[in-house]
Scaffold this motif. Structure first.
Motif, PDB file in Angstrom:
ATOM      1  N   LEU A   1       0.829  -1.207   0.000  1.00  0.00           N
ATOM      2  CA  LEU A   1       0.000   0.000   0.000  1.00  0.00           C
ATOM      3  C   LEU A   1       0.863   1.257   0.000  1.00  0.00           C
ATOM      4  N   LEU A   2       1.956   1.228   0.733  1.00  0.00           N
ATOM      5  CA  LEU A   2       2.849   2.388   0.767  1.00  0.00           C
ATOM      6  C   LEU A   2       3.554   2.581  -0.565  1.00  0.00           C
ATOM      7  N   ASP A   3       3.963   1.490  -1.187  1.00  0.00           N
ATOM      8  CA  ASP A   3       4.579   1.595  -2.511  1.00  0.00           C
ATOM      9  C   ASP A   3       3.634   2.276  -3.490  1.00  0.00           C
ATOM     10  N   ASP A   4       2.353   1.892  -3.433  1.00  0.00           N
ATOM     11  CA  ASP A   4       1.360   2.493  -4.318  1.00  0.00           C
ATOM     12  C   ASP A   4       1.172   3.973  -3.994  1.00  0.00           C
ATOM     13  N   LEU A   5       1.117   4.306  -2.697  1.00  0.00           N
ATOM     14  CA  LEU A   5       0.932   5.700  -2.294  1.00  0.00           C
ATOM     15  C   LEU A   5       2.080   6.570  -2.789  1.00  0.00           C
ATOM     16  N   VAL A   6       3.295   6.098  -2.620  1.00  0.00           N
ATOM     17  CA  VAL A   6       4.458   6.875  -3.055  1.00  0.00           C
ATOM     18  C   VAL A   6       4.471   7.008  -4.577  1.00  0.00           C
ATOM     19  N   ALA A   7       4.117   5.920  -5.268  1.00  0.00           N
ATOM     20  CA  ALA A   7       4.095   5.971  -6.728  1.00  0.00           C
ATOM     21  C   ALA A   7       3.057   6.966  -7.233  1.00  0.00           C
ATOM     22  N   ARG A   8       1.902   7.024  -6.573  1.00  0.00           N
ATOM     23  CA  ARG A   8       0.830   7.932  -7.005  1.00  0.00           C
ATOM     24  C   ARG A   8       1.145   9.384  -6.720  1.00  0.00           C
ATOM     25  N   THR A   9       1.819   9.644  -5.605  1.00  0.00           N
ATOM     26  CA  THR A   9       1.990  11.022  -5.152  1.00  0.00           C
ATOM     27  C   THR A   9       3.385  11.578  -5.374  1.00  0.00           C
ATOM     28  N   GLY A  10       4.371  10.715  -5.543  1.00  0.00           N
ATOM     29  CA  GLY A  10       5.748  11.188  -5.603  1.00  0.00           C
ATOM     30  C   GLY A  10       6.218  11.736  -4.272  1.00  0.00           C
ATOM     31  N   ALA A  11       5.739  11.167  -3.164  1.00  0.00           N
ATOM     32  CA  ALA A  11       6.055  11.675  -1.832  1.00  0.00           C
ATOM     33  C   ALA A  11       7.552  11.692  -1.575  1.00  0.00           C
ATOM     34  N   ASP A  12       8.012  12.776  -0.950  1.00  0.00           N
ATOM     35  CA  ASP A  12       9.386  12.858  -0.479  1.00  0.00           C
ATOM     36  C   ASP A  12       9.507  12.394   0.964  1.00  0.00           C
ATOM     37  N   GLU A  13       8.383  12.401   1.672  1.00  0.00           N
ATOM     38  CA  GLU A  13       8.388  12.076   3.096  1.00  0.00           C
ATOM     39  C   GLU A  13       7.007  11.560   3.471  1.00  0.00           C
ATOM     40  N   LEU A  14       6.977  10.600   4.387  1.00  0.00           N
ATOM     41  CA  LEU A  14       5.716  10.063   4.892  1.00  0.00           C
ATOM     42  C   LEU A  14       5.513  10.534   6.321  1.00  0.00           C
ATOM     43  N   MET A  15       4.375  11.188   6.590  1.00  0.00           N
ATOM     44  CA  MET A  15       4.020  11.649   7.924  1.00  0.00           C
ATOM     45  C   MET A  15       2.841  10.802   8.406  1.00  0.00           C
TER      46      MET A  15
END
Length: 316
Positions: free
Chosen positions: A271-285
């Protein structure tokens, strides 16, 4: 990618509010040991389910109890305060704990009309918020009409808690942005932020993440459902999958659970891999909470093993 925590000092049914604050400080100490990059606290006024009404005071307690982790606000709501007062509070924290203080700024007024009256606050339009934010920055960088004391010796990182409109402002000002909720699915808004911010872009994605049984997310989902139907955000209660709810509440619970990234470590990793792929997140809070404090602590540790311990690192 950095891994950070936002703790809202969630209260629990049958406990005094002080227990929530003590757990916030204890959670910060554990987060530091686990390798989390930041630990932020929240601002909510007269909300039964949240004990944190004064971020600077709680930030001071967290910073005093830790040694290395960055400590910040997620966030201080600028419509509730004079910019110079916020600048003085942050400058004092930065002087006491140099190199460790962050300032997250939001624009939400009080949760209800009586709270807004008590705060003497009102919703700020775009121009007012932009002007107050500029005034705050001038006090922090020493260019304001007066010099705050203690005089800042180094810059304090400023983050903007952003929706769609807030993302545009963060991009124009070249500020790091903290986003969560529906805007995470707005690819155009996220891409627009990066284009405007350029090299200064830093996207912090806030999400509810719980490593463990999916039912851990039920307590928070029920609290949200109660808030939507009664107007009062309540303390957490033990999860009970058979709890009686209305059709409207069940719909709110279902939508809340759908937004929560919960499950065993492999499920959460996907789920986190998908979230980062969708958003291009630099950091997870991570902003999750649950009734069972031991389960929450175990989730924090498991998440750190996933990200800090191999899949990513705490960053610079």
């Amino acid at each position: 990618m950095r891994l950070s925590l936002l703790d809202r000092s969630r209260t629990r049914a049958g406990e005094p509010d002080s227990a929530a604050l003590r757990h916030t400080v204890a959670r910060a100490r554990r987060a530091e040991q686990l390798g989390y990059h930041r630990f932020w606290v929240a601002e909510h006024h007269a909300v039964p389910g949240i004990a944190s009404g004064s971020p600077p005071v709680l930030m001071a307690a967290v910073a005093a109890a830790t040694d290395r982790i960055r400590v910040g606000s997620g966030g201080i709501m600028l419509p509730n305060h004079q910019p110079i007062v916020v600048a003085e509070q942050v400058a004092m924290l930065a002087a006491l704990y140099p190199g460790r203080i962050d300032l997250g700024i939001g624009r939400s007024p009080g949760f209800t009309e009586p709270v807004r009256r008590a705060l003497r606050a009102a919703a700020a339009d775009d121009d007012t918020f932009r002007a107050e934010l500029a005034e705050l920055r001038s006090f922090l960088d020493g260019t304001g009409p007066v010099t705050v004391r203690p005089r800042p010796e180094r810059s304090v990182p400023l983050f903007l808690l952003a929706t769609g409109a807030g993302l545009r402002l963060a991009g124009e000002l070249g500020l790091p942005a903290v986003v969560g909720g529906p805007v995470l699915d707005d690819r155009a808004a996220l891409e627009g932020y990066r284009e405007r911010a350029g090299d200064a872009a830093h996207l912090v994605v806030s999400a509810d993440v719980l490593v463990g049984h999916p039912d851990l997310a039920l307590s928070e989902a029920w609290a949200l459902a109660a808030a939507r139907t009664t107007g009062e955000f309540p303390p957490l209660e033990p999860p009970d999958p058979g709890r009686r709810t209305t059709a409207r509440q069940r719909d709110t619970v279902a939508r809340s659970l759908a937004r929560t990234l919960a499950g065993d470590p492999d499920t959460v990793a996907e789920l986190l891999d998908d979230l980062v792929a969708r958003t291009g997140a630099d950091e997870l809070m991570v902003s999750s909470s649950t009734w069972d404090r031991e389960a929450l602590d175990a989730s924090d540790a498991a998440l750190a093993r996933l990200l800090v311990g191999g899949r990513a690192h705490a960053g610079r």
